[in-house]
Write a protein that holds these residues in place. Structure first.
Motif, PDB file in Angstrom:
ATOM      1  N   ASN A 124       1.989  -1.949   1.209  1.00  0.00           N
ATOM      2  CA  ASN A 124       1.872  -2.096   2.668  1.00  0.00           C
ATOM      3  C   ASN A 124       1.133  -0.911   3.281  1.00  0.00           C
ATOM      4  OD1 ASN A 124       3.662  -4.568   2.955  1.00  0.00           O
ATOM      5  ND2 ASN A 124       5.069  -3.148   1.920  1.00  0.00           N
ATOM      6  N   PRO A 125      -0.157  -0.775   3.003  1.00  0.00           N
ATOM      7  CA  PRO A 125      -0.895   0.364   3.544  1.00  0.00           C
ATOM      8  C   PRO A 125      -1.090   0.281   5.058  1.00  0.00           C
ATOM      9  CG  PRO A 125      -2.199  -0.820   1.915  1.00  0.00           C
ATOM     10  CD  PRO A 125      -0.972  -1.621   2.140  1.00  0.00           C
ATOM     11  N   ASN A 126      -0.686  -0.832   5.636  1.00  0.00           N
ATOM     12  CA  ASN A 126      -0.796  -1.015   7.093  1.00  0.00           C
ATOM     13  C   ASN A 126       0.220  -0.183   7.866  1.00  0.00           C
ATOM     14  OD1 ASN A 126       0.972  -2.856   5.664  1.00  0.00           O
ATOM     15  ND2 ASN A 126       1.517  -3.683   7.648  1.00  0.00           N
ATOM     16  N   ILE A 127       1.305   0.244   7.209  1.00  0.00           N
ATOM     17  CA  ILE A 127       2.416   0.871   7.943  1.00  0.00           C
ATOM     18  C   ILE A 127       2.050   2.277   8.411  1.00  0.00           C
ATOM     19  CG2 ILE A 127       4.839   1.598   7.826  1.00  0.00           C
ATOM     20  CD1 ILE A 127       5.206  -0.595   5.662  1.00  0.00           C
ATOM     21  N   HIS A 128       2.342   2.532   9.659  1.00  0.00           N
ATOM     22  CA  HIS A 128       2.002   3.804  10.298  1.00  0.00           C
ATOM     23  C   HIS A 128       3.197   4.294  11.105  1.00  0.00           C
ATOM     24  CE1 HIS A 128      -0.733   6.669  12.309  1.00  0.00           C
ATOM     25  NE2 HIS A 128       0.059   6.458  13.342  1.00  0.00           N
ATOM     26  N   PRO A 129       3.510   5.571  11.147  1.00  0.00           N
ATOM     27  CA  PRO A 129       2.877   6.654  10.392  1.00  0.00           C
ATOM     28  C   PRO A 129       3.483   6.783   8.996  1.00  0.00           C
ATOM     29  CG  PRO A 129       4.539   7.551  11.852  1.00  0.00           C
ATOM     30  CD  PRO A 129       4.526   6.065  12.076  1.00  0.00           C
ATOM     31  N   ILE A 130       3.082   7.813   8.274  1.00  0.00           N
ATOM     32  CA  ILE A 130       3.521   7.985   6.892  1.00  0.00           C
ATOM     33  C   ILE A 130       5.048   8.087   6.791  1.00  0.00           C
ATOM     34  CG2 ILE A 130       3.180  10.513   6.938  1.00  0.00           C
ATOM     35  CD1 ILE A 130       2.363   8.390   3.883  1.00  0.00           C
ATOM     36  N   GLU A 131       5.687   8.679   7.785  1.00  0.00           N
ATOM     37  CA  GLU A 131       7.158   8.816   7.770  1.00  0.00           C
ATOM     38  C   GLU A 131       7.820   7.433   7.801  1.00  0.00           C
ATOM     39  OE1 GLU A 131       5.168  10.414   9.906  1.00  0.00           O
ATOM     40  OE2 GLU A 131       5.327  12.478   9.119  1.00  0.00           O
ATOM     41  N   GLU A 132       7.221   6.518   8.577  1.00  0.00           N
ATOM     42  CA  GLU A 132       7.744   5.152   8.657  1.00  0.00           C
ATOM     43  C   GLU A 132       7.519   4.434   7.326  1.00  0.00           C
ATOM     44  OE1 GLU A 132       9.383   3.754  11.131  1.00  0.00           O
ATOM     45  OE2 GLU A 132       9.382   1.654  10.504  1.00  0.00           O
ATOM     46  N   PHE A 133       6.355   4.664   6.743  1.00  0.00           N
ATOM     47  CA  PHE A 133       6.017   4.093   5.430  1.00  0.00           C
ATOM     48  C   PHE A 133       7.073   4.499   4.400  1.00  0.00           C
ATOM     49  CE2 PHE A 133       3.899   4.498   1.319  1.00  0.00           C
ATOM     50  CZ  PHE A 133       3.212   3.310   1.197  1.00  0.00           C
ATOM     51  N   GLU A 134       7.394   5.792   4.377  1.00  0.00           N
ATOM     52  CA  GLU A 134       8.379   6.306   3.412  1.00  0.00           C
ATOM     53  C   GLU A 134       9.763   5.710   3.674  1.00  0.00           C
ATOM     54  OE1 GLU A 134       7.784   7.906   0.800  1.00  0.00           O
ATOM     55  OE2 GLU A 134       5.763   8.645   1.123  1.00  0.00           O
ATOM     56  N   LYS A 135      10.099   5.590   4.943  1.00  0.00           N
ATOM     57  CA  LYS A 135      11.417   5.059   5.304  1.00  0.00           C
ATOM     58  C   LYS A 135      11.559   3.600   4.850  1.00  0.00           C
ATOM     59  CE  LYS A 135      14.344   5.434   9.399  1.00  0.00           C
ATOM     60  NZ  LYS A 135      14.343   5.795  10.814  1.00  0.00           N
ATOM     61  N   ARG A 136      10.517   2.812   5.059  1.00  0.00           N
ATOM     62  CA  ARG A 136      10.572   1.397   4.643  1.00  0.00           C
ATOM     63  C   ARG A 136      10.620   1.294   3.116  1.00  0.00           C
ATOM     64  NH1 ARG A 136       7.142  -2.147   9.121  1.00  0.00           N
ATOM     65  NH2 ARG A 136       7.611  -0.786  10.872  1.00  0.00           N
ATOM     66  N   LYS A 137       9.864   2.168   2.461  1.00  0.00           N
ATOM     67  CA  LYS A 137       9.881   2.164   0.985  1.00  0.00           C
ATOM     68  C   LYS A 137      11.280   2.520   0.477  1.00  0.00           C
ATOM     69  CE  LYS A 137       7.886   4.654  -2.894  1.00  0.00           C
ATOM     70  NZ  LYS A 137       8.844   5.755  -3.068  1.00  0.00           N
ATOM     71  N   GLU A 138      11.867   3.557   1.040  1.00  0.00           N
ATOM     72  CA  GLU A 138      13.215   3.983   0.609  1.00  0.00           C
ATOM     73  C   GLU A 138      14.234   2.847   0.795  1.00  0.00           C
ATOM     74  OE1 GLU A 138      14.052   7.443   2.938  1.00  0.00           O
ATOM     75  OE2 GLU A 138      12.441   8.566   1.939  1.00  0.00           O
TER      76      GLU A 138
END
Ligand code: SF4
Length: 179
Positions: A33-47
């Motif tokens: 999901n490279p669409n997710i912004h910002p990187i902190e949100e990306f990490e949170k969704r991945k976790e």
């Protein structure tokens, strides 16, 4: 039947994962999901995808590059941005599914009533022909509310915007109007 499920996020995946497991389908997830912004949100969704995978006991593949270049392309396009976003994620999922010998591909994007459901189904069917790999279609929206309720009970993070910077800006504007 071994299905690769593109996972946009944990809360949208709860219902599809459970319903497919109940049907005896073997699933593995793909977080791309490279669409997710910002990187902190990306990490949170991945976790939180990792957390769901632990709870439901299934394997997830992670393609975690934060692709600034593709991201800018999506931001640059307004009307077509969701189409580009779905195509980017589903294309990679089909490629990955083909490379790794899956019997079919699906996506948790089919669970959200906030997404463009028919467009996602059409794109899935097109890539299915292109990659000669079945697209597992099911209208997971029927269990969306139930899935979100369960996600909250499992203490899984439920985001309040779709993912890209434009959807974040739209959400902030909505909140401002509510004040
Ligand atoms: S609103 Fe959602 S689906 Fe549309 S471009 Fe943004 S992240 Fe992608």
């Amino acid at each position: 039947m071994k299905v690769l499920m593109h996972m946009c996020c944990a809360p949208c995946s709860v219902y599809p994962v459970q319903v497919m497991k109940e049907k005896g389908i073997e699933i593995e997830g793909l977080f791309f999901n490279p669409n997710i912004h910002p990187i902190e949100e990306f990490e949170k969704r991945k976790e939180n995808v990792e957390k769901l995978a632990d709870i439901e006991d299934f394997f997830v593949h992670y393609l975690t590059d934060f692709q600034e270049e593709k991201w800018q392309q999506i931001e640059a396009s307004d009307q077509q941005r969701c189409k580009m976003c779905y195509e980017m994620r589903l294309k990679r999922t089909f490629e990955y599914g083909k490379e790794h010998g899956f019997d079919a591909v699906t996506t948790s994007l089919l669970a959200s009533p906030y997404q463009k459901h028919e467009l996602i189904a059409n794109i899935g069917n097109e890539y299915s022909k292109l990659y000669d790999l079945p697209f597992y279609y099911e209208d997971f929206r029927v269990g969306y509310r139930e899935g979100i309720k369960e996600a909250k009970e499992l203490d899984i993070y439920c985001q309040r915007y779709c993912g890209c910077i434009l959807s974040l800006k739209e959400r902030i504007n909505e909140l401002k109007q509510e004040i």
